[in-house]
Scaffold this motif. Structure first.
Motif, short mmCIF file in Angstrom:
data_model
loop_
_atom_site.label_atom_id
_atom_site.label_comp_id
_atom_site.label_asym_id
_atom_site.label_seq_id
_atom_site.Cartn_x
_atom_site.Cartn_y
_atom_site.Cartn_z
N TRP A 37 0.83 -1.21 0.00
CA TRP A 37 0.00 0.00 0.00
C TRP A 37 0.86 1.26 0.00
CZ3 TRP A 37 -4.94 0.15 -1.22
CH2 TRP A 37 -5.70 -1.01 -1.09
N VAL A 38 2.01 1.22 0.69
CA VAL A 38 2.93 2.36 0.66
C VAL A 38 3.50 2.52 -0.75
CG1 VAL A 38 5.16 3.21 1.48
CG2 VAL A 38 3.52 2.24 3.11
N LEU A 39 3.91 1.40 -1.36
CA LEU A 39 4.47 1.46 -2.72
C LEU A 39 3.43 1.97 -3.71
CD1 LEU A 39 6.56 -1.85 -2.85
CD2 LEU A 39 7.40 0.50 -2.63
N GLY A 40 2.16 1.61 -3.49
CA GLY A 40 1.11 2.15 -4.35
C GLY A 40 1.02 3.65 -4.24
N GLY A 41 1.15 4.17 -3.02
CA GLY A 41 1.16 5.61 -2.82
C GLY A 41 2.36 6.27 -3.48
N VAL A 42 3.52 5.62 -3.38
CA VAL A 42 4.73 6.14 -4.03
C VAL A 42 4.53 6.18 -5.54
CG1 VAL A 42 7.17 5.69 -4.49
CG2 VAL A 42 6.25 5.41 -2.17
N TYR A 43 3.90 5.14 -6.08
CA TYR A 43 3.61 5.10 -7.52
C TYR A 43 2.78 6.32 -7.94
CZ TYR A 43 1.39 3.53 -11.87
OH TYR A 43 0.93 3.45 -13.16
N VAL A 44 1.78 6.66 -7.13
CA VAL A 44 0.94 7.82 -7.45
C VAL A 44 1.76 9.10 -7.38
CG1 VAL A 44 -1.06 9.18 -6.73
CG2 VAL A 44 -1.18 6.69 -6.70
N PHE A 45 2.61 9.24 -6.36
CA PHE A 45 3.43 10.45 -6.25
C PHE A 45 4.37 10.58 -7.45
CE2 PHE A 45 2.28 10.69 -1.71
CZ PHE A 45 2.11 12.05 -1.59
N LEU A 46 4.98 9.49 -7.87
CA LEU A 46 5.85 9.53 -9.04
C LEU A 46 5.05 9.90 -10.29
CD1 LEU A 46 8.07 6.34 -8.46
CD2 LEU A 46 8.80 8.73 -8.29
N SER A 47 3.83 9.39 -10.37
CA SER A 47 2.99 9.67 -11.54
C SER A 47 2.56 11.13 -11.59
CB SER A 47 1.74 8.76 -11.51
OG SER A 47 2.10 7.40 -11.59
N VAL A 48 2.10 11.67 -10.46
CA VAL A 48 1.63 13.06 -10.48
C VAL A 48 2.78 14.04 -10.64
CG1 VAL A 48 -0.40 12.48 -9.10
CG2 VAL A 48 1.66 13.33 -7.95
N ASN A 49 3.99 13.62 -10.31
CA ASN A 49 5.16 14.47 -10.53
C ASN A 49 5.32 14.79 -12.01
OD1 ASN A 49 7.60 15.83 -9.76
ND2 ASN A 49 8.75 14.04 -10.48
N VAL A 50 5.14 13.76 -12.84
CA VAL A 50 5.20 13.94 -14.29
C VAL A 50 3.93 14.63 -14.79
CG1 VAL A 50 5.19 12.72 -16.50
CG2 VAL A 50 6.76 12.01 -14.68
N ALA A 51 2.77 14.19 -14.28
CA ALA A 51 1.50 14.73 -14.75
C ALA A 51 1.37 16.22 -14.48
CB ALA A 51 0.35 13.97 -14.09
N ALA A 52 1.91 16.68 -13.36
CA ALA A 52 1.82 18.11 -13.02
C ALA A 52 2.52 18.96 -14.08
CB ALA A 52 2.42 18.36 -11.65
N GLU A 53 3.71 18.52 -14.50
CA GLU A 53 4.42 19.29 -15.53
C GLU A 53 3.68 19.25 -16.85
OE1 GLU A 53 8.49 18.99 -18.18
OE2 GLU A 53 8.70 18.89 -16.00
N LEU A 54 3.26 18.06 -17.29
CA LEU A 54 2.61 17.94 -18.58
C LEU A 54 1.28 18.68 -18.62
CD1 LEU A 54 3.25 14.15 -19.41
CD2 LEU A 54 4.39 16.16 -20.39
N THR A 55 0.54 18.64 -17.52
CA THR A 55 -0.79 19.26 -17.50
C THR A 55 -0.71 20.78 -17.56
OG1 THR A 55 -1.66 17.40 -16.21
CG2 THR A 55 -2.96 19.43 -16.24
N VAL A 56 0.18 21.39 -16.79
CA VAL A 56 0.25 22.85 -16.80
C VAL A 56 0.98 23.37 -18.03
CG1 VAL A 56 0.12 23.00 -14.29
CG2 VAL A 56 2.36 22.90 -15.38
N ALA A 57 1.80 22.51 -18.66
CA ALA A 57 2.44 22.92 -19.92
C ALA A 57 1.44 22.90 -21.06
CB ALA A 57 3.62 22.00 -20.23
N LEU A 58 0.47 21.96 -20.99
CA LEU A 58 -0.57 21.83 -22.01
C LEU A 58 -1.93 21.76 -21.33
CD1 LEU A 58 1.28 19.09 -24.10
CD2 LEU A 58 0.93 21.47 -24.82
N PRO A 59 -2.41 22.87 -20.80
CA PRO A 59 -3.66 22.87 -20.02
C PRO A 59 -4.91 22.80 -20.90
CG PRO A 59 -2.80 25.09 -20.12
CD PRO A 59 -1.81 24.21 -20.83
N LYS A 60 -5.12 21.64 -21.48
CA LYS A 60 -6.26 21.44 -22.36
C LYS A 60 -7.08 20.25 -21.90
CE LYS A 60 -3.73 23.11 -26.45
NZ LYS A 60 -3.26 22.73 -27.81
N ALA A 61 -8.36 20.23 -22.25
CA ALA A 61 -9.23 19.12 -21.90
C ALA A 61 -8.78 17.86 -22.63
CB ALA A 61 -10.68 19.44 -22.28
N GLY A 62 -8.83 16.74 -21.94
CA GLY A 62 -8.46 15.48 -22.57
C GLY A 62 -7.55 14.61 -21.74
N GLY A 63 -6.92 15.19 -20.72
CA GLY A 63 -6.09 14.40 -19.83
C GLY A 63 -4.88 13.79 -20.51
#
Length: 451
Positions: free
Chosen positions: A54-80
């Motif tokens: 369960w801890v590793l699952g949380g780490v997986y999410v943190f690693l994922s949102v680290n990348v997603a935060a950059e990509l999302t604000v660089a291209l703030p468009k609908a579509g995910g």
């Protein structure tokens, strides 16, 4: 500023940080956490191993949102996920990623509607005898709630998260008051270590996949970046704060379940949290937990129904789906795209086809995640000029880690289920030529001035 007219293909900036947190945490935290601790414990019957997963699952999410935060604000468009994948790899891979994610949301809607009816049926016999009908009514009701506009969906999602957290807090209180339970008359303390238990790598990998499934849905803020009043400020904060909320909630619930229930009782229970509540309330605890689970499933369905139209909207705006899916009403809802999603989900409820879609979509969604994380590196290389209000931490090590993890998961899923791999190969065989054709058609139209 006047509101957009009905039918205009333009989303409206009405959302902020509270909604971004609610849509992510609310999409992830649902009735599933009431069941999954027992499923995971059945695969790996040792407290420290289960908690580590369960801890590793949380780490997986943190690693994922680290990348997603950059990509999302660089291209703030609908579509995910679809947006940066198309930007990095073109229409074909964008189409593949978009359809894979949207299919998961369509199947997820059917599954959640049925889960609502299933949980509600534990305490209402009439519902138990008419689950498909109740599920369809729930799907239609949630759609009607979100159809008028973004404001209604915003309020309901924030309220939904608050109610979910309150219900789970009640579980924690019940665990603290009730104390350990035992499946027999023995006064022996619960076995928290699982000493003597034996499990192999297959069970460990299976348990981790279940954990990752419980954490799925973290992409929420990315779908609404175009509608956020200040995406550069709100989206990264929403990603990381929601990830922290989710991880804390999941760890606390698992600790409560392990502390109260005997290991064998936990492994055999389909709804272990109900047994925790029963320790305080008696037989009524199971009914109360069923009602709580139904409420949580309904609010999670609400978050999903509000999210999936943004995927079709993004695809349609880029010419990869019917143009009508770009229609936005005065309240800011892509109403045609929302109705399409509901129309697809209802037959899935009636036929059970969502199970088949999930089987294929698991591999397709992981492939989309691989493409998404690869897009991070591709855009860093090919678009260094792209404005990046937030830059991923630990570049290139941490983004490289999540890319490696998602690729390893893709290989593991295909090896474990070659049939899904063949379906994904077929999906690629369709998306690649279709994407190339639509891209060529759009370029010709632009060159001739007919676009």
């Amino acid at each position: 500023m006047s509101e957009p007219a009905v039918g205009r293909s333009q989303l409206q900036k009405r959302l902020g940080l509270p909604f971004a947190i609610a849509i992510m945490a609310g999409s992830v935290i649902g009735a599933g956490i009431l069941r999954t601790p027992g499923v995971v414990a059945n695969e790996v019957p040792m407290l420290w191993v289960a908690m580590l997963l369960w801890v590793l699952g949380g780490v997986y999410v943190f690693l994922s949102v680290n990348v997603a935060a950059e990509l999302t604000v660089a291209l703030p468009k609908a579509g995910g996920i679809y947006v940066p994948v198309r930007e990095a790899f073109g229409d074909s891979m964008g189409l593949l990623a978009g359809w894979a994610v949207w299919a998961g949301y369509a199947a997820g809607g059917a599954a959640l509607a049925l889960a609502f009816a299933d949980f509600l049926g534990t305490s209402v016999p009439l519902v138990a005898a008419n689950k498909p009908t109740v599920a369809i009514i729930a799907m239609l009701a949630v759609t009607l709630l979100n159809l008028p506009g973004v404001e209604e969906g915003c309020v309901s999602n924030i309220l939904g998260l608050a109610i979910k957290l309150s219900l789970l807090a009640c579980v924690v209180v019940a665990a603290m008051i009730a104390g350990p339970a035992s499946p027999t008359a023995s006064d022996a303390a619960p076995d928290l270590t699982g000493q003597g238990s034996v499990f192999g790598w297959v069970a460990l990998i299976t348990a981790f996949q279940i954990v990752l499934g419980a954490y799925d849905g973290w992409q929420g803020p990315a779908f609404f970046a175009e509608e956020d009043k200040d995406p550069a400020h709100n989206i990264p904060r929403a990603f990381f704060r929601s990830a922290a909320i989710i991880m804390v909630v999941y760890l606390v619930i698992n600790l409560c379940v392990f502390a109260v229930l005997d290991l064998e009782l936990l492994r055999s229970s389909e709804l272990p949290v109900a047994m925790v509540v029963e320790g305080l309330l008696g037989p009524a605890g199971h009914t109360m937990t069923g009602l709580a689970a139904a409420i949580m499933a309904l609010f999670t369905l609400n978050a999903l129904v509000m999210t999936h139209p943004r995927i079709l909207f993004g695809l349609a705006r880029d010419g990869l789906f019917l143009h009508h899916a770009t229609y936005v009403n005065r309240g800011g809802t892509p109403w045609v795209a929302m109705l399409v999603g509901t129309a697809i989900a209802i037959p899935m409820i009636l036929t059970g086809a969502y199970v088949f879609v999930f089987k294929i979509q698991v591999a397709a969604a992981i492939l989309a995640s691989v493409l998404y994380n690869a897009a991070y590196f591709t855009l860093r290389r090919n678009r260094p000029d792209l404005p990046r209000p937030f830059r991923a931490w630990g570049h290139p090590v941490l983004p490289g880690m999540i890319l490696a993890i998602t690729f390893a998961l893709l290989v593991a899923v295909i090896v474990a289920d070659p049939e899904s791999g063949l379906w994904v190969g077929g999906l690629m065989a369709i998306c690649i030529p279709v994407g190339l054709h639509l891209g060529h058609k759009r370029r010709v139209a632009k060159a001739t001035g007919t676009a």
